[in-house]
Design an enzyme around this catalytic site. Structure first.
Site, PDB file in Angstrom:
ATOM      1  N   HIS A   1       0.850  -1.186   0.000  1.00  0.00           N
ATOM      2  CA  HIS A   1       0.000   0.000   0.000  1.00  0.00           C
ATOM      3  C   HIS A   1       0.888   1.239   0.000  1.00  0.00           C
ATOM      4  CE1 HIS A   1      -2.876   2.920   1.796  1.00  0.00           C
ATOM      5  NE2 HIS A   1      -3.823   2.134   1.334  1.00  0.00           N
TER       6      HIS A   1
ATOM      7  N   ASP B   1       2.742  -5.504   7.669  1.00  0.00           N
ATOM      8  CA  ASP B   1       1.578  -4.627   7.529  1.00  0.00           C
ATOM      9  C   ASP B   1       0.334  -5.514   7.569  1.00  0.00           C
ATOM     10  OD1 ASP B   1      -0.478  -2.969   6.786  1.00  0.00           O
ATOM     11  OD2 ASP B   1       0.394  -2.348   4.878  1.00  0.00           O
TER      12      ASP B   1
ATOM     13  N   GLN C   1      -5.058  -5.639   6.455  1.00  0.00           N
ATOM     14  CA  GLN C   1      -6.190  -6.431   5.979  1.00  0.00           C
ATOM     15  C   GLN C   1      -6.339  -7.764   6.704  1.00  0.00           C
ATOM     16  OE1 GLN C   1      -8.395  -5.158   4.037  1.00  0.00           O
ATOM     17  NE2 GLN C   1      -7.218  -3.300   3.571  1.00  0.00           N
TER      18      GLN C   1
ATOM     19  N   CYS D   1      -4.960   3.003  -3.553  1.00  0.00           N
ATOM     20  CA  CYS D   1      -3.688   3.430  -2.947  1.00  0.00           C
ATOM     21  C   CYS D   1      -2.601   2.364  -3.078  1.00  0.00           C
ATOM     22  CB  CYS D   1      -3.863   3.801  -1.477  1.00  0.00           C
ATOM     23  SG  CYS D   1      -5.025   5.149  -1.195  1.00  0.00           S
TER      24      CYS D   1
END
Length: 378
Positions: free
Chosen positions: A96, A172, A175, A336
């Protein structure tokens, strides 16, 4: 409204989240800044939320959980707090912009970055990440699941690689936190960043960063902490070392309530429910005339983020039709993540994205398929 935009922000929130936010607003006081009863109660709400997040992520010491403004803030704190000119970073094209843009800024200051490619399904090979490592590699930054294709990347494999090579591993989990069971020790990450307002079911304006005990990132912000006020620098103790200024007590209280809901329900149950929806949905989408689906077709290889295009139909108009004619909320565009779209073959137009959450139903998936069949015929 059928809400299928959970990859952007989860909705609805559990009723307990609304209550926790309202109660914290009514409480009013600053946590950790005063000794009166309301301030102490505000501090207890913050500590309770920190403990809940630690339990969810399998973190032994809740003090290693830092509250941030959002997932982007957490990622910036991890990257800019550790990386210095001359360091080398390995990341992927599936990231992202909240990783891509901070790294681009750090490149301008002398940090070198290698971006590992992905295949047309959004998959990244651990072997390619290993091949990209150098003697000066300080950190590997990896998205756990793509916010475009939903593809799950090999986090545990990369974690083992980084531990073996002595490289810091930043995950990260935007999600996956709250949607896929995660234990930081099992994954092997030294840093984990997540927004509070997606799978963790908290309000917007909240986020978390897990920091391994061996790491001490430099703070992005410096200021009051309510502790060691006589010192001209930030305290060394965690989490105060990275939490300058007044915390978002209502938001964090709501985040804690969202995480408690997940702990009661079980993230494994959320995952199974979303896999069941995907198992029905993915073959049905393949039957929609002209529909191009991005990402793996095996539910076990992805999260419930489903991107597609309809041949001969502008994606923005498809999203508009889903909203206006069928009452289905989705997101369209590049999400993004421009390099991910290049890898998937959906750049520059992007895609239509339907993302399911813990309160989505099989009927929601059926409604989406019926609507797409109708739009495809027009």
């Amino acid at each position: 409204m059928i809400y299928l935009d959970n990859a952007a922000s989860s909705h609805p929130k559990p009723p307990a989240v609304h209550r926790a936010v309202a109660e914290a607003l009514e409480l009013g006081a600053n946590p950790g800044r005063s000794g009166h009863g309301r301030a102490l109660e505000a501090a207890r709400r913050i500590h309770g939320a920190r403990e809940a997040v630690a339990r969810l992520l399998g973190v032994a010491d809740p003090a290693r959980i830092v509250f941030t403004l959002n997932g982007t803030h957490a990622l910036n704190l991890a990257l800019k707090g550790l990386l210095r000119p001359g360091d080398h970073v390995v990341t992927t094209v599936m990231e992202h912009n909240s990783v891509l843009r901070p790294l681009a800024g750090l490149e301008r200051r002398g940090v070198e970055v290698t971006r590992v490619p992905a295949d047309r399904g959004g998959r990244v090979r651990t072997a390619d990440i290993e091949a990209a490592l150098r003697p000066r590699t300080r950190l590997v930054a990896l998205v756990h699941a793509s916010n475009v294709s939903g593809t799950l990347l090999p986090a545990a494999e990369v974690g083992r690689l980084c531990r073996r090579k002595g490289v810091v591993f930043l995950l990260d989990a935007a999600q996956t936190a709250g949607a896929v069971p995660i234990a930081v020790e099992e994954v092997g990450c030294h840093l984990l960043a997540a927004p509070g307002h997606k799978g963790l079911l908290g309000p917007q304006g909240t986020g978390v960063l897990y920091v391994h005990p061996d790491l001490a990132p430099e703070p992005l912000l410096e200021g009051g902490t309510g502790t060691r006020s006589e010192a001209p620098t930030m305290p060394a103790e965690m989490p105060e070392a990275l939490e300058a200024g007044t915390l978002n007590t209502p938001g964090i209280a709501g985040l804690g309530a969202g995480v408690e809901h997940l702990l009661d329900r079980g993230v494994d149950r959320v995952r199974r429910q979303e896999e069941e929806i995907l198992a029905w949905l993915l073959p049905e989408l393949a039957r929609v005339p002209g529909l191009v689906l991005y990402g793996p077709t095996d539910p076990a290889e992805r999260v419930a983020v489903v991107s597609f295009n309809l041949e001969g139909h502008d994606g923005a108009l498809v999203g508009f039709a889903l909203d206006e004619r069928h009452g289905i909320a989705v997101r369209v565009g590049l999400h993004c993540a421009p390099l991910a779209h290049r890898a998937l073959g959906s750049f520059p137009a992007g895609s239509v994205r339907a993302s399911f959450g813990p309160f989505s139903t099989h009927e929601d998936a059926e409604a989406l398929v019926r609507a797409l069949h109708e739009i495809a015929r027009t």
